[in-house]
Each structure stands twice: as structure tokens, then as C-alpha cells.
Design an enzyme around this catalytic site. Sequence first.
Site, PDB file in Angstrom:
ATOM      1  N   SER A 253       0.229   0.581  14.798  1.00 21.33           N
ATOM      2  CA  SER A 253       1.687   0.643  14.868  1.00 21.33           C
ATOM      3  C   SER A 253       2.262  -0.096  13.675  1.00 21.33           C
ATOM      4  O   SER A 253       1.524  -0.665  12.868  1.00 21.33           O
ATOM      5  CB  SER A 253       2.163  -0.006  16.168  1.00 21.33           C
ATOM      6  N   LYS A 254       3.574  -0.117  13.610  1.00 21.25           N
ATOM      7  CA  LYS A 254       4.255  -0.724  12.462  1.00 21.25           C
ATOM      8  C   LYS A 254       3.812  -2.174  12.219  1.00 21.25           C
ATOM      9  O   LYS A 254       3.846  -2.659  11.095  1.00 21.25           O
ATOM     10  CB  LYS A 254       5.770  -0.678  12.678  1.00 21.25           C
ATOM     11  N   ARG A 255       3.418  -2.840  13.288  1.00 22.32           N
ATOM     12  CA  ARG A 255       2.945  -4.229  13.128  1.00 22.32           C
ATOM     13  C   ARG A 255       1.791  -4.322  12.135  1.00 22.32           C
ATOM     14  O   ARG A 255       1.552  -5.346  11.528  1.00 22.32           O
ATOM     15  CB  ARG A 255       2.412  -4.763  14.466  1.00 22.32           C
TER      16      ARG A 255
END
Length: 484
Positions: A253-255
Amino acid sequence: MSEVRVRFAPSPTGAPHVGNIRTALFDYLWARHTGGKFILRIEDTDQAREVENGLDLILGSLRYLGLNWDEGPDIGGPYGPYRQSDRLQLYTQYTQELIDKGAAYYCYCTPERLEEMRKEQLARGESTRYDRRCRFLTPAERAAREREGLPRVVRLAVPLDGETTLHDFIHGSLTIANRDVDDQVLLKSDGFPTYHLAVVVDDHLMKISHVLRGDDWIPSFPKHVLLYQAFGWEIPPHGHVPNVLGPDKKKLSKRHGATSVIQFRDEGYLSEAMLNFLALLGWAYDDKTELFTREQLIELFTLDKIGRAPAVFDRNKLDWMNGVYIRELSDAQLAERLLPFMMGAGLVTDLGTVQRMVPLFRERLKKLSDIVSLADFLLVQDLEYDPHLLVGPKMDKATTLTALRTAQEVLESFSSFEDETRIEAELRTASDRLSLKYAQFFGALRVAVTGRTVSPPLMGSIRLLGREKTLWRIDWAIHALETS
Ligand code: GLU
């Protein structure tokens, strides 16, 4: 084997994720390996989630990697249209066929009732599902609802008993009890199909020979198999490809940084590196080979080598691979790849300038966009830095000024800066004369010429910068330091 026809079926809901494009790559490789067809189908039936440039992002991601499709919304083909919103008529027709067969039914339950039911089921600790009330309406009850003109959806009438066996060529077979499958909505009240109906109808009508998709679709697989059976259609082999996880084994994910292929393109990952890297997310030829060209992948790719274990997205490995592919390019090829990045930053407009710079920077590039921060000092008119930076460790203002004036004299004595070796030798002699360490002498010169304490090779930078600009910068540095 009859003709291989595989499809990539993204929804235009944003920039495609690396996991999606990896699945598209597997489709593409399988089609090219077998001489079959790679089909692009746009699944745009969930209009609420659609983004405006969704289609462009999909096409851009595929084009970046050279995953050319043989049939698709832009080029057509024998089984079009290839955009689901242009196929609504077909979904209505096939739903009607199921209703006529008694394999689907109209449901008039309101969203409020469904929500109420869901809450009660949760409160009782049950799994949530439709309670099939409308499935068992009497003809009179049904007619009454029709007369009222109530909004309606169509649901699949899942067999109430028996079992269904699901075959997955990656995960193996699994048998489930039909009573555990929900009466899935097939057609929504607005006339749009759900994914489940559309995917089955389209895969069948488009003569898809193998379905590859992310393993997050495994829970929906029973519904699809039951739908194929309700239609009496043959089920093409399905394989659910492992999800792509971040290094912490959580869903990417964006993390974890960039997750869309477009972002990697824009950061300057070579398409050949990205292609190679993505191919290894869930597929392996053996337990050691890591570098594959497109041609090798096409030759070696087979479905039986797709693994079951989740694939981990290792950015360091991507960086390494990108470096390998960058170093394989000739100076001229690399310059061509770098030009758009330099132009994008407003630094150059011509290939010649970039070509001259390539030898100086190529070893330092992890990705193409790095060129902008590495090379901007050569191209900007004025450097911006704090003049105190000129005074390096174990130096003071006076010695720094002497070093810079001396370097200036040496450089002025050359009419051209092409002969790096001679210039460097003379500068070293001058540094010795001043009894300075080379780090001290060249350190001051480096900041004056590049505006930074760490830079690409100094002599190469001076040569590229040219006589006039170099001398002007040294002049400016002396002046700035004197007045600081
Ligand atoms: N539209 C679905 C998605 O974007 C396609 C899944 C499939 O390939 O069947 O995930």
C-alpha cells in the site's frame, strides 16, 4: 490446445497497482509464449468508483511496459465491445435467460431491509448473506411488487444443497457446500451488472481460454462457478495469482512508497527493469536466475511455474535491477532515456547536451530521474549556496581565498578545458605549492564550481561547464567569500 486467449480486465478506478500490472504481464507472456491473444477489457460497471483519467492510466501503464494488446477498447476486435458499459444490453439478455430457466430471480428488498437483516445476522454471530425472502415469493406477491413498480435487482438462485468443486490451476481444487454461498446480486437496480455477472458473461463470450487474476478474488470464485453451471457453459481454467505484499508481509500500500506502475515510470525505472522485476513477483524459472529479457520471458514463461506464496515487493531489488539495465545501455541510448527527464525539469532541450553529460553520471544513476538533481548544477545559470560552504574542514577564509585565486590563475592559463589530465596535474602542482592537501584545495574549488561539497568528478564537471562559466563561478565565489 485451442487458441490461447487471455484477458486483462482492470477497472478504471485509479492508477493500476503493481500487482494488477504483474497479472497483466503474466497474461501477456502466456499469450506471446503460445502465439495466442492478449485482450484488454475495461470493467467499468462500478461507475461510482471510476476516476476520470482511469482509462489513460491503464493504457499508459501497459504501454510503458510494452504490453501490447491484440483486442481492446481502442482497437476493437472480433468480440467487442471491450468496455463493459457498452455491453449492458448483453448482461440484461443473459440475466433474462437465467430468470427464464429459474436460475435467477428478482429481488425487491430495500437497502434498509438488507441493512437491518445484516445487523441482526451479525448480532447472532452469523455470516451475513441475503435471506432469500424474494426467492420464494408466490406469483401473486411478485405481481403485486411489480405493480407497485418497486426497484428490483436480479439475484442468482444458488442451489440449496449439494456441493461445488472449484478447480484452480495454481491453488488446486476445493469443494464447498452450496448452502454456504450467498444469492449474489447479478444485475443492479440501475441496470448495471455486478462484477460477478459481467466477468462470467464476458469471459465466456470473448472465448477466454485461461483466467488469471489476483488471489483476492478467490472468495468470489464459487459464485462464478455456479454461474457458469447455471448457464451451462464450460468453465475455462482459472488461476488465482499471489498477491503482492510489502516487505513487512502486509498488503502493498501507499505506506510502502510507490505502488502504481505509472509512479515507477515517472521516477525513471527502465521499462525493461520493471518488466523483469514484475515477472518475478509470483513466477520463477528456477531458484537462481533473476535477469530475463522480454524475449527470454516470453520463451520461458509457463503457467505451472506460477507460485502460490505471496510475492514480496523488494524495492532494493528493483533498484539493483534498474542499475543493471541502466549500465547495459550505451551512452547514446541512455541519453535518449534521460532527455525527457531533463526537459521535464526545464534544464535542457537538446540531446547533444545530455549525451556529453552521460559518461560523468551514468555510474551514479539509480533511476533516470536522478539525473535532474545530479546534473542541474551544470545547467543552471547561477548557483545558490552559502559562501561559508567554501571554507572546508581545516581551512579558513584567507587560505580558501588563496586556493580559489590560485586555481583561477591556473585555469585562466588554459584556452580550452578539454584536456582534463593536464589541467588536473597543474592544479595539483599549485596545491602543492600552497602546501595544501588536495582535499582542501579541490574541496574549495568543488564548491565554487558545483555549489556542493559532494559532486560528480570535478575535472569532468569543469570540462562540461566550459571555460567561461567555470571562471565566472570561481570569480563569484571569491567575491561572495570576500564580502561574507
Ligand atoms: N475488474 C477486476 C479488477 O480490476 C478484474 C478481476 C479479474 O481479472 O477478473 O480487479
